[in-house]
Design a protein around this motif. Structure first.
Motif, PDB file in Angstrom:
ATOM      1  N   PHE A   1       7.877   6.202  -3.892  1.00  0.00           N
ATOM      2  CA  PHE A   1       8.443   4.866  -4.089  1.00  0.00           C
ATOM      3  C   PHE A   1       8.950   4.268  -2.780  1.00  0.00           C
ATOM      4  O   PHE A   1       8.843   3.067  -2.543  1.00  0.00           O
ATOM      5  CB  PHE A   1       9.581   4.911  -5.112  1.00  0.00           C
ATOM      6  N   GLN A   2       9.484   5.123  -1.909  1.00  0.00           N
ATOM      7  CA  GLN A   2      10.029   4.640  -0.642  1.00  0.00           C
ATOM      8  C   GLN A   2       8.934   4.193   0.325  1.00  0.00           C
ATOM      9  O   GLN A   2       9.127   3.261   1.109  1.00  0.00           O
ATOM     10  CB  GLN A   2      10.884   5.734   0.009  1.00  0.00           C
TER      11      GLN A   2
ATOM     12  N   GLU B   1       2.574   1.461   2.506  1.00  0.00           N
ATOM     13  CA  GLU B   1       2.377   1.747   3.930  1.00  0.00           C
ATOM     14  C   GLU B   1       0.908   2.086   4.186  1.00  0.00           C
ATOM     15  O   GLU B   1       0.249   2.720   3.348  1.00  0.00           O
ATOM     16  CB  GLU B   1       3.273   2.912   4.368  1.00  0.00           C
ATOM     17  N   PRO B   2       0.358   1.670   5.341  1.00  0.00           N
ATOM     18  CA  PRO B   2      -1.061   1.913   5.625  1.00  0.00           C
ATOM     19  C   PRO B   2      -1.396   3.389   5.758  1.00  0.00           C
ATOM     20  O   PRO B   2      -0.577   4.189   6.195  1.00  0.00           O
ATOM     21  CB  PRO B   2      -1.277   1.176   6.962  1.00  0.00           C
TER      22      PRO B   2
ATOM     23  N   LEU C   1      -9.360   6.350  -1.334  1.00  0.00           N
ATOM     24  CA  LEU C   1      -9.245   4.971  -1.798  1.00  0.00           C
ATOM     25  C   LEU C   1      -8.218   4.196  -0.976  1.00  0.00           C
ATOM     26  O   LEU C   1      -8.434   3.030  -0.618  1.00  0.00           O
ATOM     27  CB  LEU C   1      -8.862   4.949  -3.278  1.00  0.00           C
ATOM     28  N   ALA C   2      -7.103   4.858  -0.674  1.00  0.00           N
ATOM     29  CA  ALA C   2      -6.045   4.193   0.088  1.00  0.00           C
ATOM     30  C   ALA C   2      -6.498   3.862   1.503  1.00  0.00           C
ATOM     31  O   ALA C   2      -6.144   2.810   2.060  1.00  0.00           O
ATOM     32  CB  ALA C   2      -4.799   5.080   0.138  1.00  0.00           C
TER      33      ALA C   2
ATOM     34  N   TYR D   1      -3.741   0.501  -0.380  1.00  0.00           N
ATOM     35  CA  TYR D   1      -2.621   1.334   0.067  1.00  0.00           C
ATOM     36  C   TYR D   1      -1.736   1.835  -1.083  1.00  0.00           C
ATOM     37  O   TYR D   1      -1.208   2.946  -1.049  1.00  0.00           O
ATOM     38  CB  TYR D   1      -1.762   0.555   1.064  1.00  0.00           C
ATOM     39  N   TRP D   2      -1.570   1.007  -2.088  1.00  0.00           N
ATOM     40  CA  TRP D   2      -0.694   1.382  -3.197  1.00  0.00           C
ATOM     41  C   TRP D   2      -1.228   2.571  -3.996  1.00  0.00           C
ATOM     42  O   TRP D   2      -0.470   3.303  -4.632  1.00  0.00           O
ATOM     43  CB  TRP D   2      -0.516   0.191  -4.146  1.00  0.00           C
ATOM     44  N   ILE D   3      -2.553   2.821  -3.911  1.00  0.00           N
ATOM     45  CA  ILE D   3      -3.143   3.924  -4.669  1.00  0.00           C
ATOM     46  C   ILE D   3      -2.639   5.268  -4.161  1.00  0.00           C
ATOM     47  O   ILE D   3      -2.452   6.212  -4.936  1.00  0.00           O
ATOM     48  CB  ILE D   3      -4.684   3.852  -4.598  1.00  0.00           C
TER      49      ILE D   3
END
Length: 279
Positions: free
Chosen positions: A96-97, A101-102, A162-163, A168-170
């Motif tokens: 969550f933190q 992020e890339p 995938l990220a 990135y969220w994956i």
């Protein structure tokens, strides 16, 4: 092969895998891969705890532990499950933190993770083989941890790929999936250890009572209790017989009950108390 030897080999392999995963995780800035690497490091800790528990459980019964030390293995399984819960919570918090992020792609990192996945799969099958052959609950629990590494590695590789392509969220989502898997595995370990630690009934009391009442000399079954030491089943029984029965005949009844419990219910340690029947 002994249980402690299996754990020692497992620990060395887990340490190597953990270092490889963490190096790839920091190289690619992937939360999921770093989480998976931390999980593998906890497997090394688990191996150490399990090795110590097995060593203690093999200690003969003494004045302080007249029933032996077998439950130390179950206590270790409880500790391992607790550590898994902590790791799962930390992974979820980190996901969550760092969400959004890339994440960078690395062909070398991918090769390393695939190799670690193959090694972990072989290690899981190998440890489960020895767990069954040595009839060891602690090896079953440790193999469960290794299996969690296999499952999480698959999720990590897919999520990372995938990220690295812009989603990135994956990466964070897959880190959360990993923590959910670990939570579930911890629950299964708790489910196996807690009943033994709190002396839950091991055999249905009604079935034991019915079987004992089929012995002709038994007038009444006043109490039946059973539990597990983690290695074998234990039971204590209180029955009544004809008050005029001789001591030798009463002893024979007790032997018959012990034989019945051993053959029908696989109870290796039974204490049978004989009392006079009173109308």
């Amino acid at each position: 092969m002994q249980v402690k030897t299996v754990l020692l080999i497992e620990g060395c392999v887990n340490l190597l895998i953990a270092l490889c995963k963490l190096s790839v995780g920091f190289m690619t800035n992937s939360t999921a891969i770093i989480a998976d690497g931390v999980h593998s490091f906890t497997d090394v800790t688990n191996n150490i705890v399990a090795w110590m528990a097995v060593t203690i459980s093999e200690t003969p019964a003494d004045r302080g532990h007249p029933y032996g030390h077998q439950k130390f293995e179950q206590l270790a399984i409880f500790v391992l499950a607790t550590l898994l819960v902590v790791v799962a919570f930390e992974i979820s918090l980190s996901a969550f933190q760092r969400i959004g992020e890339p994440v960078e792609h690395s062909f070398l990192g991918l090769i390393i993770l695939i190799a670690a996945l193959i090694i972990n799969t072989i290690l899981t099958l190998w440890e489960r083989h020895w767990a069954k052959r040595l009839n060891s609950d602690i090896l079953v629990a440790d193999a469960t941890h290794t299996l969690s590494d296999v499952l999480t590695s698959i999720a990590v590789i897919v999520g990372w790929q995938l990220a690295s392509r812009g989603y990135y969220w994956i990466d964070a989502v897959f880190a959360i999936i990993i923590s959910s898997i670990i939570f579930y595995l911890a629950f299964k370990l708790f489910q196996s250890a807690i009943p033994i630690l709190v002396d839950s009934s091991e055999v249905d009391a009604h079935k034991m009572t019915d079987a004992i009442m089929n012995i002709d000399a038994v007038k009444e079954v006043r109490r039946v209790r059973s539990r597990s030491s983690g290695k074998y089943r234990i039971a204590d029984v209180v029955v009544t017989v004809d008050p005029n029965m001789s001591t030798a005949d009463s002893h024979q009844v007790a032997d018959s009950i012990e034989h019945l419990l051993a053959t029908k219910f696989h109870i290796e340690d039974a204490v049978v108390h004989i009392e006079p029947f009173e109308k």
